[in-house]
Scaffold this active site. Structure first.
Site, mmCIF file in Angstrom:
data_model
loop_
_atom_site.group_PDB
_atom_site.id
_atom_site.type_symbol
_atom_site.label_atom_id
_atom_site.label_comp_id
_atom_site.label_asym_id
_atom_site.label_seq_id
_atom_site.Cartn_x
_atom_site.Cartn_y
_atom_site.Cartn_z
ATOM 1 N N GLY A 30 0.825 -1.214 0.000
ATOM 2 C CA GLY A 30 0.000 0.000 0.000
ATOM 3 C C GLY A 30 0.853 1.256 0.000
ATOM 4 O O GLY A 30 0.555 2.233 0.667
ATOM 5 N N ALA A 81 2.641 2.820 -5.253
ATOM 6 C CA ALA A 81 2.297 1.874 -6.324
ATOM 7 C C ALA A 81 0.995 1.144 -6.012
ATOM 8 O O ALA A 81 0.126 1.000 -6.885
ATOM 9 C CB ALA A 81 3.433 0.873 -6.508
ATOM 10 N N SER A 92 0.972 -3.467 5.307
ATOM 11 C CA SER A 92 1.326 -3.551 6.713
ATOM 12 C C SER A 92 1.852 -2.214 7.208
ATOM 13 O O SER A 92 2.880 -1.732 6.733
ATOM 14 C CB SER A 92 2.402 -4.632 6.882
ATOM 15 O OG SER A 92 3.062 -4.430 8.104
ATOM 16 N N VAL A 130 9.798 8.121 0.311
ATOM 17 C CA VAL A 130 10.363 9.218 -0.485
ATOM 18 C C VAL A 130 9.655 9.218 -1.838
ATOM 19 O O VAL A 130 8.928 8.297 -2.153
ATOM 20 C CB VAL A 130 11.885 9.068 -0.718
ATOM 21 C CG1 VAL A 130 12.677 9.655 0.417
ATOM 22 C CG2 VAL A 130 12.263 7.636 -0.988
ATOM 23 N N LYS A 156 5.627 22.082 -10.727
ATOM 24 C CA LYS A 156 6.963 21.805 -11.280
ATOM 25 C C LYS A 156 6.950 22.087 -12.778
ATOM 26 O O LYS A 156 6.181 21.474 -13.519
ATOM 27 C CB LYS A 156 7.321 20.339 -11.000
ATOM 28 C CG LYS A 156 8.602 19.895 -11.680
ATOM 29 C CD LYS A 156 8.974 18.478 -11.309
ATOM 30 C CE LYS A 156 10.128 18.001 -12.177
ATOM 31 N NZ LYS A 156 10.472 16.603 -11.945
ATOM 32 N N LEU A 163 8.402 -0.289 -7.132
ATOM 33 C CA LEU A 163 9.798 -0.636 -6.862
ATOM 34 C C LEU A 163 10.077 -2.127 -7.022
ATOM 35 O O LEU A 163 11.219 -2.519 -7.254
ATOM 36 C CB LEU A 163 10.180 -0.176 -5.451
ATOM 37 C CG LEU A 163 10.083 1.345 -5.224
ATOM 38 C CD1 LEU A 163 10.325 1.689 -3.758
ATOM 39 C CD2 LEU A 163 11.072 2.092 -6.113
ATOM 40 N N THR A 211 11.088 9.626 -12.720
ATOM 41 C CA THR A 211 10.376 8.691 -13.593
ATOM 42 C C THR A 211 9.711 7.519 -12.866
ATOM 43 O O THR A 211 8.976 6.758 -13.487
ATOM 44 C CB THR A 211 11.355 8.130 -14.648
ATOM 45 O OG1 THR A 211 12.605 7.830 -14.022
ATOM 46 C CG2 THR A 211 11.577 9.131 -15.754
ATOM 47 N N ILE A 262 7.380 7.258 -10.322
ATOM 48 C CA ILE A 262 5.915 7.312 -10.195
ATOM 49 C C ILE A 262 5.300 7.206 -11.592
ATOM 50 O O ILE A 262 4.262 6.577 -11.780
ATOM 51 C CB ILE A 262 5.480 8.588 -9.436
ATOM 52 C CG1 ILE A 262 5.933 8.464 -7.965
ATOM 53 C CG2 ILE A 262 3.974 8.799 -9.516
ATOM 54 C CD1 ILE A 262 5.742 9.695 -7.120
ATOM 55 N N GLY A 306 9.932 5.483 -31.305
ATOM 56 C CA GLY A 306 8.587 4.949 -31.049
ATOM 57 C C GLY A 306 7.859 5.830 -30.049
ATOM 58 O O GLY A 306 7.897 7.051 -30.141
HETATM 59 C C1 LIG Z 1 15.767 7.955 -2.783
HETATM 60 C C2 LIG Z 1 14.531 7.860 -3.600
HETATM 61 C C3 LIG Z 1 13.959 9.006 -4.130
HETATM 62 C C4 LIG Z 1 12.824 8.926 -4.927
HETATM 63 N N1 LIG Z 1 12.305 10.055 -5.484
HETATM 64 C C5 LIG Z 1 11.305 9.943 -6.386
HETATM 65 C C6 LIG Z 1 10.803 11.070 -7.070
HETATM 66 O O1 LIG Z 1 11.204 12.206 -6.818
HETATM 67 N N2 LIG Z 1 9.856 10.876 -7.994
HETATM 68 C C7 LIG Z 1 9.358 9.643 -8.288
HETATM 69 O O2 LIG Z 1 8.532 9.508 -9.196
HETATM 70 N N3 LIG Z 1 9.763 8.577 -7.596
HETATM 71 C C8 LIG Z 1 10.733 8.677 -6.678
HETATM 72 N N4 LIG Z 1 11.158 7.580 -6.007
HETATM 73 C C9 LIG Z 1 10.466 6.313 -6.188
HETATM 74 C C10 LIG Z 1 9.215 6.278 -5.356
HETATM 75 O O3 LIG Z 1 9.521 6.440 -3.997
HETATM 76 C C11 LIG Z 1 8.535 4.939 -5.528
HETATM 77 O O4 LIG Z 1 8.414 4.666 -6.890
HETATM 78 C C12 LIG Z 1 7.163 4.953 -4.972
HETATM 79 O O5 LIG Z 1 7.150 5.429 -3.669
HETATM 80 C C13 LIG Z 1 6.541 3.600 -5.026
HETATM 81 O O6 LIG Z 1 7.001 2.744 -4.039
HETATM 82 P P1 LIG Z 1 6.264 1.364 -3.882
HETATM 83 O O7 LIG Z 1 4.833 1.616 -3.600
HETATM 84 O O8 LIG Z 1 6.609 0.490 -5.025
HETATM 85 O O9 LIG Z 1 6.980 0.721 -2.618
HETATM 86 P P2 LIG Z 1 6.872 1.091 -1.054
HETATM 87 O O10 LIG Z 1 6.583 2.515 -0.818
HETATM 88 O O11 LIG Z 1 8.098 0.524 -0.418
HETATM 89 O O12 LIG Z 1 5.610 0.265 -0.553
HETATM 90 C C14 LIG Z 1 5.675 -1.118 -0.324
HETATM 91 C C15 LIG Z 1 4.400 -1.577 0.350
HETATM 92 O O13 LIG Z 1 4.439 -2.985 0.496
HETATM 93 C C16 LIG Z 1 4.069 -3.329 1.816
HETATM 94 N N5 LIG Z 1 4.717 -4.575 2.162
HETATM 95 C C17 LIG Z 1 6.000 -4.965 1.926
HETATM 96 N N6 LIG Z 1 6.229 -6.189 2.437
HETATM 97 C C18 LIG Z 1 5.050 -6.587 2.992
HETATM 98 C C19 LIG Z 1 4.630 -7.746 3.693
HETATM 99 N N7 LIG Z 1 5.464 -8.749 3.943
HETATM 100 N N8 LIG Z 1 3.364 -7.804 4.138
HETATM 101 C C20 LIG Z 1 2.492 -6.801 3.921
HETATM 102 N N9 LIG Z 1 2.831 -5.672 3.258
HETATM 103 C C21 LIG Z 1 4.089 -5.567 2.819
HETATM 104 C C22 LIG Z 1 4.546 -2.162 2.663
HETATM 105 O O14 LIG Z 1 3.867 -2.101 3.879
HETATM 106 C C23 LIG Z 1 4.177 -0.991 1.734
HETATM 107 O O15 LIG Z 1 2.817 -0.678 1.921
HETATM 108 C C24 LIG Z 1 12.255 7.662 -5.168
HETATM 109 C C25 LIG Z 1 12.794 6.524 -4.592
HETATM 110 C C26 LIG Z 1 13.926 6.606 -3.809
HETATM 111 C C27 LIG Z 1 14.501 5.360 -3.212
#
Ligand SMILES: Cc1cc2nc3c(=O)[nH]c(=O)nc-3n(C[C@H](O)[C@H](O)[C@H](O)COP(=O)(O)OP(=O)(O)OC[C@H]3O[C@@H](n4cnc5c(N)ncnc54)[C@H](O)[C@@H]3O)c2cc1C
Length: 500
Positions: free
Chosen positions: A13, A16, A39, A47, A78, A333, A344, A346, A432
């Site tokens: 949650g 993504a 969780s 971030v 932006k 991620l 890029t 998000i 493309g």
């Molecule tokens: C340093 C940094 C800077 C960034 N800056 C930008 C930016 O400026 N612009 C941009 O577009 N993107 C940026 N990003 C990327 C952006 O943060 C991510 O693409 C975005 O937050 C999506 O993350 P996510 O939802 O895939 O993963 P996460 O935010 O890590 O979410 C993972 C989810 O999975 C759940 N989960 C994991 N394991 C379990 C489990 N065992 N049981 C239950 N739940 C679980 C967690 O609770 C959480 O809800 C950045 C990333 C980093 C590292």
């Protein structure tokens, strides 16, 4: 999967997970039963604050009111990204959104401008970017076209708190019927015969069954990596930064309507103004600088007081070998990571979930959909990868081993060919439907000091005083209209101040 897909389970949650839930329920909610498991104990990466203009399309598809969204997420506008110290120390240029100048006949604008330079003109490329004029004057309003002209107005994206964005989307998605299950997933269960995931088991003993699983579990890649064993293509040899240290701080005196990217000795620093704070981080390569030194560089370059302790995040740049495997699609991620230099990540969530909605496997097992999805996502990842490598490779810095290594590295053939074409002819072609258009490649190549030896002969249809007059008029229109726009801070205060 050989039965119709009804039950979709989203694991995670973060941004993504909730972007996926929000779009799926909006577009296909009438035929799907959607559950999201997350969780609070594990939390999110926490971030991610800068975006690119296509996010507007996503928000519109969800029916989101832009002001309400900006209020809820502490968002700001932006207009581009300013790069400082990238090509050479002391250099500064902007990758501004929107067009630069205006196409003349069949000739892209920059060829016309190069023609003028050949005739002695000294104007700057960004004199013809309306976004650049507005950005540097800290001005903004919604303006699709420059009044009384055929020229495009301001093209914009947002800075926002991605955690608040996820919360905002969650409210809408839950309201539309997405079920949320709180708990830690211990493992996923797989059908021995088909290899498909059948359910995820939680620490509480509960299990959640589904026909299709979306892995939004972040870097851990619980389903696509741990359960299905899909490997990771490592791009560290091209994009060597492997860590970031991030810290929120008070805003500085200006609320810039653009992201700042400031290169340091072994990486670069972002500054992102939100309404309630500034996001700051230093992306660096641990082969060249320690965590403590990198943190020191960041803390010495904040514009306001730090609001928390700095936090180091490790990552490996690259992508999953397959994004959709069996009945599991990786989004966010878990699907791969590229550093936030061009904001890029998000966007890749957006294109992943939009593609999935468009190619949804309604009838179950459909390998052609999977193959096409994987092909399109791989292409998108690789073209973005090249664009980011360009920033590192095209540098003339001699002050550190890191920058020298980047300048000397062997880049992908696709990028090599693009740079060579530009050097020889000033030509740039969008490959493309890759994300970044010609004008984006142009700004980074020119901004980082790559100079073409020739330009299109088509541009010589406009020469001498007519050419001078044309360019002068463009500059004047852009300068004068930009100077009359409202201040960015006034725009925020009037339309979308957080907490009101
Ligand atoms: C340093 C940094 C800077 C960034 N800056 C930008 C930016 O400026 N612009 C941009 O577009 N993107 C940026 N990003 C990327 C952006 O943060 C991510 O693409 C975005 O937050 C999506 O993350 P996510 O939802 O895939 O993963 P996460 O935010 O890590 O979410 C993972 C989810 O999975 C759940 N989960 C994991 N394991 C379990 C489990 N065992 N049981 C239950 N739940 C679980 C967690 O609770 C959480 O809800 C950045 C990333 C980093 C590292």
């Amino acid at each position: 999967m050989n039965t119709p897909v009804r039950k979709v389970v989203i694991v995670g949650g973060g941004t993504a997970g909730w972007m996926s839930a929000a779009l799926l329920v909006k577009m296909l909610g009438h035929r799907l039963d959607i559950t999201l498991v997350e969780s609070d104990d594990i939390g999110t990466v926490g971030v991610g604050e800068a975006t690119i203009p296509p996010i507007q399309v996503f928000n519109k598809a969800l029916g989101i009111d832009e002001d309400a969204f900006l209020k809820a997420t502490g968002g700001t506008i932006k207009l581009g990204i300013e790069f400082e110290n990238w090509g050479a120390e002391g250099d500064r240029y902007m990758h501004a959104f929107g067009p630069i100048g205006r196409q003349v006949g069949m000739s892209a604008f920059h060829h016309v401008w190069l023609q003028a330079r050949g005739e002695g003109d000294t104007s700057d490329l960004w004199d013809y970017s309306f976004n650049h004029h507005a950005a540097k004057a800290d001005r903004f309003t919604r303006l699709p076209q420059i009044p009384s002209t055929p020229l495009e107005g301001l093209v914009y994206a947002f800075h926002f708190d991605a955690g608040l964005y996820a919360r905002f989307l969650r409210a809408g998605a839950e309201g539309a019927g997405v079920k949320r299950v709180e708990g830690i997933i211990t493992h996923a269960n797989v059908d021995g015969a088909s290899g498909n995931i059948t359910s995820v088991s939680l620490k509480s003993g509960e299990s959640v069954e589904g026909d299709l699983f979306i892995d939004c579990s972040g870097f851990r890649a619980l389903l696509i990596g741990e359960t299905l064993g899909i490997g990771y293509e490592d791009w560290t040899h091209w994009l060597p930064c492997d860590r970031a240290v991030a810290v929120p701080a008070e805003n500085g005196a200006r609320m810039r309507p653009y992201t700042q990217s400031i290169a340091h000795k072994a990486g670069w620093q972002w500054r992102i103004p939100l309404q309630h704070r500034a996001g700051n981080g230093h992306v660096f390569c641990s082969d060249y600088i320690s965590d403590d030194e990198a943190t020191g560089v960041l803390m010495a370059n904040l514009e306001g007081k730090a609001l928390a302790d700095p936090r180091v995040i490790k990552f490996k740049t690259g992508r999953r070998n397959s994004f959709w495997e069996k009945n599991c699609v990786a989004i966010g991620l878990s699907s791969g990571f590229m550093e936030p230099l061009e904001s890029t990540s998000i966007h890749l969530i957006q294109t992943g979930i939009v593609r999935l909605v468009q190619m949804f496997p309604t009838m179950g097992e459909e390998p052609s959909l999977r193959a096409e999805y994987n092909r399109q996502l791989a292409f998108e990842y690789e073209r973005i990868r090249d664009f980011i490598i360009l920033h590192y490779h095209a540098n003339t810095r001699t002050d550190s081993d890191f920058w020298r290594a980047c300048a000397n590295m062997n880049v992908p053939e696709s990028l090599k060919a693009r740079i060579q074409l530009f050097e020889e002819s000033a030509l740039i072609f969008r490959d493309g439907n890759e994300l970044f258009a010609e004008v984006a490649w142009l700004q980074v190549m020119w901004g980082q000091g790559i100079r073409p030896r020739a330009h299109s002969p088509l541009a010589s249809n406009l020469t001498g005083d007519r050419l001078k007059g044309y360019l002068r008029d463009l500059r004047t229109i852009m300068e004068s209209h930009a100077s009359k726009l409202p201040a960015h801070t006034d725009f925020i205060r009037t339309h979308c101040a957080a907490g009101q």
